[in-house]
Design a protein around this motif. Structure first.
Motif, PDB file in Angstrom:
ATOM      1  N   ARG A 180      12.135  -1.316   4.547  1.00  0.00           N
ATOM      2  CA  ARG A 180      10.767  -1.635   4.136  1.00  0.00           C
ATOM      3  C   ARG A 180       9.884  -0.396   4.166  1.00  0.00           C
ATOM      4  NH1 ARG A 180      10.444  -7.286   7.557  1.00  0.00           N
ATOM      5  NH2 ARG A 180      11.223  -8.666   5.899  1.00  0.00           N
ATOM      6  N   ARG A 181       9.997   0.371   5.231  1.00  0.00           N
ATOM      7  CA  ARG A 181       9.168   1.567   5.355  1.00  0.00           C
ATOM      8  C   ARG A 181       9.486   2.580   4.262  1.00  0.00           C
ATOM      9  NH1 ARG A 181      10.312   2.625  10.292  1.00  0.00           N
ATOM     10  NH2 ARG A 181      11.738   4.377  10.035  1.00  0.00           N
ATOM     11  N   SER A 182      10.751   2.635   3.856  1.00  0.00           N
ATOM     12  CA  SER A 182      11.182   3.598   2.845  1.00  0.00           C
ATOM     13  C   SER A 182      10.974   3.090   1.426  1.00  0.00           C
ATOM     14  CB  SER A 182      12.659   3.941   3.058  1.00  0.00           C
ATOM     15  OG  SER A 182      12.896   4.399   4.370  1.00  0.00           O
TER      16      SER A 182
ATOM     17  N   THR B 205       0.826  -1.206   0.000  1.00  0.00           N
ATOM     18  CA  THR B 205       0.000   0.000   0.000  1.00  0.00           C
ATOM     19  C   THR B 205       0.855   1.247   0.000  1.00  0.00           C
ATOM     20  OG1 THR B 205      -1.704  -1.182   1.232  1.00  0.00           O
ATOM     21  CG2 THR B 205      -1.811   1.230   1.244  1.00  0.00           C
ATOM     22  N   THR B 206       1.910   1.236   0.837  1.00  0.00           N
ATOM     23  CA  THR B 206       2.786   2.414   0.931  1.00  0.00           C
ATOM     24  C   THR B 206       3.496   2.682  -0.376  1.00  0.00           C
ATOM     25  OG1 THR B 206       3.148   1.959   3.265  1.00  0.00           O
ATOM     26  CG2 THR B 206       4.732   3.412   2.182  1.00  0.00           C
ATOM     27  N   ARG B 207       4.041   1.618  -0.980  1.00  0.00           N
ATOM     28  CA  ARG B 207       4.788   1.819  -2.224  1.00  0.00           C
ATOM     29  C   ARG B 207       3.872   2.232  -3.359  1.00  0.00           C
ATOM     30  NH1 ARG B 207       8.083  -2.642  -4.309  1.00  0.00           N
ATOM     31  NH2 ARG B 207       9.239  -1.012  -5.355  1.00  0.00           N
TER      32      ARG B 207
ATOM     33  N   TYR C 248      16.955  11.032   6.605  1.00  0.00           N
ATOM     34  CA  TYR C 248      16.335   9.951   7.351  1.00  0.00           C
ATOM     35  C   TYR C 248      17.005   9.789   8.717  1.00  0.00           C
ATOM     36  CZ  TYR C 248      13.735   8.092   3.349  1.00  0.00           C
ATOM     37  OH  TYR C 248      12.862   7.903   2.310  1.00  0.00           O
ATOM     38  N   SER C 249      16.199   9.721   9.773  1.00  0.00           N
ATOM     39  CA  SER C 249      16.716   9.364  11.088  1.00  0.00           C
ATOM     40  C   SER C 249      16.831   7.849  11.147  1.00  0.00           C
ATOM     41  CB  SER C 249      15.777   9.852  12.189  1.00  0.00           C
ATOM     42  OG  SER C 249      16.149   9.279  13.436  1.00  0.00           O
ATOM     43  N   THR C 250      18.014   7.354  11.463  1.00  0.00           N
ATOM     44  CA  THR C 250      18.210   5.902  11.493  1.00  0.00           C
ATOM     45  C   THR C 250      18.044   5.320  12.897  1.00  0.00           C
ATOM     46  OG1 THR C 250      20.598   6.302  11.640  1.00  0.00           O
ATOM     47  CG2 THR C 250      19.687   5.859   9.465  1.00  0.00           C
ATOM     48  N   ARG C 251      17.596   6.128  13.858  1.00  0.00           N
ATOM     49  CA  ARG C 251      17.243   5.645  15.197  1.00  0.00           C
ATOM     50  C   ARG C 251      18.347   4.800  15.821  1.00  0.00           C
ATOM     51  NH1 ARG C 251      11.743   6.308  16.107  1.00  0.00           N
ATOM     52  NH2 ARG C 251      10.530   6.914  14.271  1.00  0.00           N
TER      53      ARG C 251
END
Length: 297
Positions: A96-98, A7-9, A278-281
């Motif tokens: 995955r999120r990106s 869905t995100t992609r 991007y924050s890589t936490r």
């Protein structure tokens, strides 16, 4: 592939394609490549016909994952970071999120590489000397992989992975290289970096100076700013996703946050939506650098 990722992609690519149709004129970099207008920065133009000649988009990234040996064990050198197992989990979630399709990873030691493989079976890895090219298998298929050797710390030889992939949607071939040139942490390394840059460029031009040039993407931690950019774009066939120019011997390198992790493409690779924030936490001490790429005819 998970429903969330799909869905995100899908939404991301729908937004990108809509923005390109509305505003597609390509802004050429001085290295003869193209950088597509970025709607998020208010960039727009009116040549919608150009969009129909671009291949489907895919997201590329470069990511220095931080050596597992720096964070694991009894007395880790980088104790402020979690164990590599925790960091690798965060890396996979971030990828995955990106929506990362292709990435060049550096400082990916064997333990972290095994963990990445087990956590992210949708990706395939081709690695050499703690560097790797990874790609999403539902988007690209493996054609060939090999390594080139460049000198690193104290003049030792290290291998750099070079992979030829085929885009499933188009059948188009793409060469991807993951680079990690030496920093000055073990003494002055500028001469080694310069030598490695020239060897990497020579490998790129081997695919470009043929009757049927193959698109090339170079991803990596170059540990250099303008010196790398200017040397790599001097031939006129490579450009940076971050922008910049190199015209008639005058080089103007782009400036971005960390500034040493690069996404480079040949003149038939168009970039848009470059991002280095991007924050890589605490997954690593480098940002995740990304851009959307499309192959031009």
């Amino acid at each position: 592939m998970t429903t969330t990722r799909t869905t995100t992609r899908t939404a991301a690519w729908a937004f990108l394609l809509t923005s390109i149709v509305v505003s597609v004129a390509m802004v050429p970099s001085a290295a003869s490549g193209v950088v597509l207008p970025d709607p998020s920065r208010g960039e727009a133009s009116s040549t919608a016909a150009a969009a129909s000649h671009l291949g489907p988009p895919f997201k590329v990234a470069t990511y220095n994952s931080l050596f597992a040996s720096h964070t694991d064990g009894r007395n880790p050198r980088r104790a402020q970071f979690p164990h590599s197992t925790v960091r690798t989990r965060r890396t996979v979630k971030l990828f995955r999120r990106s929506g990362i399709d292709i990435a060049g990873l550096q400082e990916l030691e064997r333990s972290a590489r095994r963990k990445f493989r087990s956590l992210a079976p949708e990706y395939r890895i081709f690695d050499a000397s703690n560097k790797a090219v990874v790609w999403r298998m539902d988007d690209f298929t493996f054609i060939e992989g090999h390594t080139i050797r460049t000198r690193t710390y104290h003049g030792r030889l290290a291998r750099t992975p070079v992979v030829t992939l085929r885009q499933r949607a188009t059948g188009q071939h793409l060469v991807v290289m993951s680079v990690h040139n030496p920093a000055d942490v073990r003494g002055p390394a500028e001469a080694l970096r310069d030598e490695a840059t020239q060897q990497e460029l020579a490998e790129v031009l081997r695919y470009r100076h043929t009757a049927d040039p193959v698109p090339v993407v170079v991803l990596g931690d170059m540990n250099a700013r303008a010196t790398f950019f200017c040397a790599f774009t001097e031939s006129g066939d490579m450009h940076a996703a971050a922008g910049g120019s190199h015209v008639n011997g005058v080089c103007d390198a782009p400036s971005f946050n960390k500034g040493i992790d690069w996404i480079m493409g040949s003149s038939d690779v168009a970039f848009s939506r470059f991002k280095d924030a991007y924050s890589t936490r605490l997954a690593t001490d480098h940002p995740l650098i990304t851009a959307v790429a499309r192959i031009t005819p």
